[in-house]
Structure formats: structure tokens, C-alpha cells
Write a protein that holds these residues in place. Structure first.
Motif, PDB file in Angstrom:
ATOM      1  N   ASP A  96      -9.811  -4.233  -5.410  1.00  0.00           N
ATOM      2  CA  ASP A  96      -8.347  -4.841  -5.514  1.00  0.00           C
ATOM      3  C   ASP A  96      -8.272  -5.489  -7.018  1.00  0.00           C
ATOM      4  OD1 ASP A  96      -7.651  -4.656  -3.055  1.00  0.00           O
ATOM      5  OD2 ASP A  96      -8.154  -6.583  -2.251  1.00  0.00           O
ATOM      6  N   ALA A  97      -9.391  -5.768  -7.810  1.00  0.00           N
ATOM      7  CA  ALA A  97      -9.306  -6.174  -9.035  1.00  0.00           C
ATOM      8  C   ALA A  97      -8.970  -5.103  -9.950  1.00  0.00           C
ATOM      9  CB  ALA A  97     -10.688  -6.662  -9.247  1.00  0.00           C
ATOM     10  N   LYS A 123      -8.493  -3.493   2.850  1.00  0.00           N
ATOM     11  CA  LYS A 123      -9.754  -3.904   3.474  1.00  0.00           C
ATOM     12  C   LYS A 123      -9.759  -5.346   2.777  1.00  0.00           C
ATOM     13  CE  LYS A 123     -10.688  -0.651   6.171  1.00  0.00           C
ATOM     14  NZ  LYS A 123     -10.724  -0.592   7.664  1.00  0.00           N
ATOM     15  N   GLN A 124     -10.830  -6.064   3.122  1.00  0.00           N
ATOM     16  CA  GLN A 124     -11.139  -7.315   2.565  1.00  0.00           C
ATOM     17  C   GLN A 124     -11.746  -7.087   1.140  1.00  0.00           C
ATOM     18  OE1 GLN A 124     -13.765 -10.186   4.435  1.00  0.00           O
ATOM     19  NE2 GLN A 124     -13.679 -11.785   3.218  1.00  0.00           N
ATOM     20  N   GLY A 125     -10.857  -7.383   0.063  1.00  0.00           N
ATOM     21  CA  GLY A 125     -11.282  -7.338  -1.560  1.00  0.00           C
ATOM     22  C   GLY A 125     -11.324  -5.970  -1.849  1.00  0.00           C
ATOM     23  N   CYS A 126     -10.716  -4.995  -1.027  1.00  0.00           N
ATOM     24  CA  CYS A 126     -10.619  -3.653  -1.520  1.00  0.00           C
ATOM     25  C   CYS A 126      -9.611  -3.059  -0.782  1.00  0.00           C
ATOM     26  CB  CYS A 126     -12.031  -2.955  -1.711  1.00  0.00           C
ATOM     27  SG  CYS A 126     -12.532  -2.418   0.117  1.00  0.00           S
ATOM     28  N   VAL A 127      -9.055  -1.655  -1.259  1.00  0.00           N
ATOM     29  CA  VAL A 127      -8.384  -0.927  -0.361  1.00  0.00           C
ATOM     30  C   VAL A 127      -9.053   0.722  -0.165  1.00  0.00           C
ATOM     31  CG1 VAL A 127      -6.208  -1.821  -1.334  1.00  0.00           C
ATOM     32  CG2 VAL A 127      -7.252   0.218  -2.451  1.00  0.00           C
ATOM     33  N   MET A 128      -8.692   1.214   0.892  1.00  0.00           N
ATOM     34  CA  MET A 128      -9.368   2.588   0.980  1.00  0.00           C
ATOM     35  C   MET A 128      -8.278   3.479   0.491  1.00  0.00           C
ATOM     36  SD  MET A 128     -12.387   1.814   1.942  1.00  0.00           S
ATOM     37  CE  MET A 128     -12.906   3.476   2.405  1.00  0.00           C
ATOM     38  N   VAL A 129      -8.253   4.164  -0.368  1.00  0.00           N
ATOM     39  CA  VAL A 129      -7.201   5.336  -0.622  1.00  0.00           C
ATOM     40  C   VAL A 129      -7.756   6.349   0.261  1.00  0.00           C
ATOM     41  CG1 VAL A 129      -6.182   6.826  -2.442  1.00  0.00           C
ATOM     42  CG2 VAL A 129      -7.127   4.372  -3.010  1.00  0.00           C
ATOM     43  N   THR A 130      -6.628   7.017   0.968  1.00  0.00           N
ATOM     44  CA  THR A 130      -6.958   7.618   2.079  1.00  0.00           C
ATOM     45  C   THR A 130      -6.035   8.959   2.015  1.00  0.00           C
ATOM     46  OG1 THR A 130      -7.566   6.071   3.376  1.00  0.00           O
ATOM     47  CG2 THR A 130      -7.210   7.836   4.570  1.00  0.00           C
TER      48      THR A 130
END
Length: 253
Positions: A96-97, A123-130
Motif C-alpha cells: 500500500d505504501a 489485503k493487510q498492508g498490501c493489495v493483490m493486483v489480479t
């Protein structure tokens, strides 16, 4: 026809406990469509998109630079997951940063497979680019069971040709996934006084010796000096090499 990103976003509102009526009023999507997406998310009438790699005579990729960048992201923080009817989901984890990295990843996926939707899963602290497609395994033959550092990872000749043509795109993808640019410091005694000096440095960290080898071979090809900092970490610290990396990669954003 609503794309998959829109469908995922609408269903996320429903899963928050909101009524179909309220979600319909906010999004403009009918309650019938929302109910049908709960049973089946992907549209039935979507035609199969062509693949440059799996035909009888493999063709040149439409966006070779975008693919080479995406290859770097995949080798660092990506995975392929098999679904129903031969469809595979390509997922790239992006912190996310770094919102600029998330945008770059989404754009690379769109350029490589413009026929397929791209969306993010928080997700917690991040994303899953899908993105899902039957053809992602054709484009990423490194896919296989188990963790990447526990199996052999090597580039196919056609992939190596792309890396030879677009080496900085691969390096940018690898740094954006498993690398960083930091400021190191050291002290030096000058005329009896201790002075502090700061200097930029690039690190790339990956448990896979094969992926580190791909990274360092590509650094050699573009004339960047490097050294093994520790077991899993490759460092670029010489001034001229850092300047070269800055010109083509720079810090994450």
C-alpha cells in the motif's frame, strides 16, 4: 456489460452486510445483476482472447516492454493460481505504501492482456493486483508447484531475447518487487575530526538463487557493478552504477 473490476467492487459492498437495494442505488447496478454475480462472477459470453505464445507459430508480444516489466514483478512478488476450466489468476503483491507501483502493475497487465480485466484485492498492508486468463501460464512458464526458491527458475529463450532487448524493464520490475533504494551512511576521520557521509544504494533481496542470477546477469549486461551483500541480498553501491540505476529505475513511488 460490466467488467470484472466493477463486479468485484459491487460484491465487496454486498459482503459488508449491505442490502442489495442499497448497493443497487449507490452503483446503478440492478439487484438482478448483483444476485447473478453472487452465483457466477465471470460473464458467460466472453470470447476467448488470442495468445501470442500458444499458437502453432508463436508471435511477437504486443507489448514486449510491458511484459518484461511484468516478468520482473512476477519473479519477485507474483504467483499463478489455477481455477476452474483452465483459467489461471495472475496475482502480484504490491505494498500500500507504493501507490505508483500499484498503478504501474495494473497498467502492465492491461497492456500484456488487454482483453482481460484487472482488479485489486485489498489485503493487510498490501493489495493483490489480479487478472484471470487461460493464457497466463503460456506467458509465465516459470509457473509450477511450490515456492519459487524451492524449484528451478530459468528463462525460456524467447523470454531471454526480450530481456536482452529490454533489460532495464526487467530490472525495474525486480527492484519494484523485491528491491529498494536506500541511503547508507558511514564515518570518516578528516583532519582529526569524524565526519558523517551519506550515499545512495540499491538492494535486491530474493531467496531464489536462480532469480538472483537472472538479476545479476542482467546487471552485468547493462554495465552495473554489484556485489553479494549476504546470502540473499545483492547490493549496488558504486557511484557510477547507482547513477545508472537512478537514470533508468529510481526509487519506488
Amino acid at each position: 456489460m460490466y467488467d470484472l473490476e466493477t463486479r468485484h467492487r459491487a460484491l465487496a459492498l454486498v459482503r459488508q452486510g449491505r442490502s442489495l437495494n442499497s448497493v443497487s442505488k449507490e452503483t446503478g447496478i440492478s439487484r438482478y445483476a448483483l444476485r447473478s454475480w453472487e452465483a457466477r462472477l465471470e460473464p458467460l459470453s466472453r470470447a476467448a482472447a488470442p495468445c501470442e505464445r500458444c499458437g502453432p507459430a508463436p508471435q511477437t508480444l504486443r507489448s514486449p516492454a510491458a511484459y518484461t516489466y511484468l516478468l520482473g514483478l512476477y519473479l519477485g512478488d507474483g504467483c499463478l493460481s489455477a481455477g476452474r476450466r483452465g483459467v489461471h489468476a495472475l496475482r502480484i503483491a504490491c505494498a500500500d505504501a507504493w501507490p505508483g507501483l500499484i498503478d504501474s502493475c495494473r497498467e502492465a497487465m492491461r497492456q500484456v492482456r488487454p482483453e482481460n480485466s484487472v482488479w485489486i484485492v485489498q489485503k493487510q498492508g498490501c493489495v493483490m493486483v489480479t487478472s484471470t486468463s487461460k493464457h497466463w501460464p503460456c506467458l509465465f512458464p516459470q509457473h509450477g508447484p511450490g515456492k519459487k526458491h524451492e524449484r528451478v527458475i530459468s528463462l525460456e529463450p524467447w523470454q531471454q531475447n526480450l530481456v536482452d532487448t529490454h533489460p532495464w524493464e526487467l530490472l525495474r520490475g525486480l527492484i519494484h518487487s523485491d528491491g529498494c533504494r536506500i541511503t547508507n551512511w558511514t564515518t570518516r576521520v578528516v583532519n582529526g575530526a569524524t565526519k558523517r557521509y551519506e550515499y545512495p544504494r540499491y538492494f535486491f533481496t530474493n531467496k531464489s538463487a536462480d532469480i538472483r542470477q537472472i538479476y545479476t546477469d542482467t546487471l552485468d549486461a547493462v554495465g552495473v557493478a554489484w556485489k553479494q551483500a549476504n546470502r540473499f541480498n545483492v547490493s549496488v553501491a558504486r557511484k557510477a552504477s547507482v547513477a545508472l540505476m537512478d537514470a533508468h529505475i529510481g526509487p519506488k513511488y
